[in-house]
Design an enzyme around this catalytic site. Structure first.
Site, mmCIF file in Angstrom:
data_model
loop_
_atom_site.group_PDB
_atom_site.id
_atom_site.type_symbol
_atom_site.label_atom_id
_atom_site.label_comp_id
_atom_site.label_asym_id
_atom_site.label_seq_id
_atom_site.Cartn_x
_atom_site.Cartn_y
_atom_site.Cartn_z
ATOM 1 N N HIS A 118 4.736 0.870 -2.236
ATOM 2 C CA HIS A 118 3.326 0.847 -2.647
ATOM 3 C C HIS A 118 2.907 -0.591 -3.001
ATOM 4 O O HIS A 118 1.894 -1.093 -2.486
ATOM 5 C CB HIS A 118 3.137 1.782 -3.852
ATOM 6 C CG HIS A 118 1.751 1.826 -4.394
ATOM 7 N ND1 HIS A 118 0.900 2.896 -4.205
ATOM 8 C CD2 HIS A 118 1.036 0.920 -5.117
ATOM 9 C CE1 HIS A 118 -0.258 2.655 -4.791
ATOM 10 N NE2 HIS A 118 -0.199 1.453 -5.351
ATOM 11 N N GLU A 119 3.677 -1.249 -3.840
ATOM 12 C CA GLU A 119 3.309 -2.608 -4.278
ATOM 13 C C GLU A 119 3.324 -3.602 -3.128
ATOM 14 O O GLU A 119 2.418 -4.419 -2.980
ATOM 15 C CB GLU A 119 4.230 -3.085 -5.405
ATOM 16 C CG GLU A 119 4.141 -2.281 -6.697
ATOM 17 C CD GLU A 119 2.719 -2.084 -7.202
ATOM 18 O OE1 GLU A 119 1.874 -2.967 -6.986
ATOM 19 O OE2 GLU A 119 2.447 -1.030 -7.796
ATOM 20 N N HIS A 131 0.368 -3.488 -0.906
ATOM 21 C CA HIS A 131 -0.800 -4.232 -1.384
ATOM 22 C C HIS A 131 -0.782 -5.656 -0.810
ATOM 23 O O HIS A 131 -1.829 -6.215 -0.464
ATOM 24 C CB HIS A 131 -0.829 -4.291 -2.914
ATOM 25 C CG HIS A 131 -1.378 -3.049 -3.553
ATOM 26 N ND1 HIS A 131 -2.600 -2.514 -3.206
ATOM 27 C CD2 HIS A 131 -0.878 -2.234 -4.529
ATOM 28 C CE1 HIS A 131 -2.824 -1.421 -3.936
ATOM 29 N NE2 HIS A 131 -1.801 -1.217 -4.732
ATOM 30 N N GLU A 161 -5.811 1.511 -2.186
ATOM 31 C CA GLU A 161 -4.815 2.276 -2.921
ATOM 32 C C GLU A 161 -4.119 3.292 -2.017
ATOM 33 O O GLU A 161 -2.905 3.482 -2.084
ATOM 34 C CB GLU A 161 -5.487 3.019 -4.077
ATOM 35 C CG GLU A 161 -5.348 2.318 -5.404
ATOM 36 C CD GLU A 161 -3.915 1.949 -5.697
ATOM 37 O OE1 GLU A 161 -3.045 2.842 -5.643
ATOM 38 O OE2 GLU A 161 -3.646 0.772 -5.965
ATOM 39 N N HIS A 185 -7.405 4.684 -8.074
ATOM 40 C CA HIS A 185 -6.261 5.604 -7.922
ATOM 41 C C HIS A 185 -6.710 7.065 -7.917
ATOM 42 O O HIS A 185 -5.909 7.959 -7.680
ATOM 43 C CB HIS A 185 -5.244 5.399 -9.047
ATOM 44 C CG HIS A 185 -4.719 4.005 -9.128
ATOM 45 N ND1 HIS A 185 -5.410 2.992 -9.751
ATOM 46 C CD2 HIS A 185 -3.584 3.450 -8.644
ATOM 47 C CE1 HIS A 185 -4.708 1.874 -9.656
ATOM 48 N NE2 HIS A 185 -3.609 2.118 -8.992
HETATM 49 ZN ZN LIG Z 1 -1.711 0.305 -6.090
#
Ligand SMILES: [Zn+2]
Lengths: 103, 370
Positions: free
Chosen positions: B185-186, B189, B209, B275
């Site tokens: 996930h990170e 980004h 997101e 989110h």
């Molecule tokens: Zn995120």
């Protein structure tokens, strides 16, 4: 003095909040709080510490409001990305207070 | 070999952007001229040429993903793990270097987990999409562990990943660093920053997101070679002390007692946390994957990757995401294909009817197949 602290956002998008009244804290803790406020130059900080790097994501947002017994009131909004170094220890203390409350 | 570059986003006109990779500038300019100023017939021909080009382009990208790994291996992977030693001060990042590429274990559980997970995410992007790190140019992947004290968060600060320890009150200690989908996930980004660069606010923020969740979950599934039916479709399983996971892509809004994710566009409000609104696109991705079957990264994941890296722009919204994923699926798998239909139906379930995207600014394409 009344302190309101709100934390939101982050990878979980969770909001957490706590309200403290220093009149109900032990005097040793009041001293700690006072020194954290002094270290941060809280009353000289802008209401918003600025926009985070637009590329950043999942950082926590914080909103701190202090209201003294004589009515002086100041609010500072900040994030993990934009928190001034002097304010970090105060935010650390407030996050611990939330944890104590939720434990 | 075709390469996606973030520079692409800076081209002023999408037509030029698409043609620049295949034709000399003069040709691209000529086609653009025909689309803008040509007769109706010239315009249709030009747009038809464009559609064909996109089809070839989609195939090239898909093939590039398969060919590239064998040729280049993982030689360019560069990981750097730092210990920020409980400081919460941004200016002290990244902290003390504790491990870098090919270095031995640190003995620090979080540091070693983050090192290994970074490797898995790099490997996923390289092997599946032939992407070389976050910027596709082999940039070092930097993480700092032990941010602040008992910190319940992991974030991307625009340059690197930052991990807290967890406080055992809301987040289990050491889980953030342990979970591969959190790292996926990170790091996604970072990929998004270098490609679509979706603004982290409003609808584009929800999409940003969602991209991170979609690729996070895909990376977990890929690492254990899971089918869409075998996967749990959770983000951050076991992270929260008081709930199952952070988020559920199968059933947004049900992962934990605080989970307020939505899964239909009719419930969207502009003031929502990114989110929360991300559930719309998470749900569409999940439904499309389930309906196609097999493995998420092979088909629908490929469509989402192309959409994020080559189609969406900084201000794209949910409708744009629906339109472009639908169109990319048509290019990759054929119009009327199972995959294209699956994507259309998935977005419809999430409250959006996909349309053919308007690929030419200021000109309504009227596509006549000759
Ligand atoms: Zn995120």
């Amino acid at each position: 003095m009344r302190i309101s602290f709100e934390q939101s956002g982050g990878i979980a998008g969770l909001s957490k909040k706590i309200n403290l009244d220093t009149n109900f804290l032990p005097s040793s803790e009041v001293q700690v709080v006072q020194s954290l406020i002094n270290t941060s130059n809280f009353y000289d900080l802008p209401n918003n510490t600025g926009q985070p790097n637009p590329d950043a994501a999942d950082y926590l947002r914080y909103k701190i409001t202090l209201e003294s017994d004589n009515g002086r009131k100041h609010t500072v909004e900040t994030t993990d990305i934009t928190t001034p170094a002097g304010l970090s220890p105060f935010i650390g203390y407030l996050r611990r207070k939330i944890q104590e409350q939720r434990r | 070999m075709y390469e996606i570059r973030h520079r692409e986003q800076k081209w002023p006109h999408p037509i030029i952007t698409i043609f620049i990779y295949h034709f000399p500038c003069t040709t691209a300019a000529a086609v653009e001229h025909k689309i803008k100023d040509g007769s109706a017939e010239q315009r249709d021909r030009a747009i038809y040429t464009l559609k064909i080009t996109q089809f070839i382009r989609g195939q090239r990208m898909a093939l590039a993903g398969l060919r590239g790994f064998a040729a280049s291996g993982l030689a360019e992977m560069r990981r750097e793990i730092y210990d920020i030693q409980n400081s919460q001060t941004q200016t002290e990042l990244p902290g003390r270097l504790v491990r870098q590429e090919s270095g031995g274990e640190t003995g620090d559980l979080d540091g070693d987990n983050v090192y290994n997970n970074t490797g898995s995410v790099y490997e996923f992007y390289k092997k599946v999409f032939n992407r070389n790190s976050l910027d596709n140019h082999g940039m070092p992947m930097v993480s700092s562990v032990h941010f602040a004290r008992d910190f319940d968060n992991a974030f991307w600060n625009g340059r690197q990943m930052v991990y807290g320890d967890g406080d055992d009150v809301d987040f289990e200690k050491h889980k953030l660093a342990e979970l591969l989908d959190v790292m996926g996930h990170e790091m996604t980004h970072g990929v998004t920053n270098h490609t679509s660069n979706l603004d982290y606010v409003g609808e584009s923020g929800g999409l940003n997101e969602s991209m991170s969740d979609c690729f996070g979950v895909m990376i977990s599934q890929w690492t254990s070679n899971q089918t869409v039916d075998a996967a749990h479709w959770l983000i951050g399983e076991g992270l929260m002390t008081g709930g199952n996971a952070l988020r559920s892509m199968r059933d947004p809004g049900t992962a934990n007692p605080y989970d307020d994710q939505i899964k239909n566009y009719r419930d969207y409000r502009p003031d929502m946390d990114v989110h929360t609104s991300s559930g719309i696109a998470n749900y569409a991705f999940y439904l499309a994957c389930k309906s196609v079957g097999g493995r998420s990264w092979e088909k629908i994941g490929k469509v989402w990757y192309i959409a994020n890296t080559a189609r969406l722009r900084h201000n794209s919204g949910f409708q744009d995401a629906a339109n472009h994923t639908f169109d990319v699926a048509g290019s990759l798998f054929g119009e009327g294909s199972l995959e294209e239909n699956a994507i259309f139906n998935a977005w419809r379930e999430a409250g959006i009817d996909a349309e053919k995207p308007d690929l030419v600014a200021n000109v309504r394409p009227r596509i006549i197949m000759r």
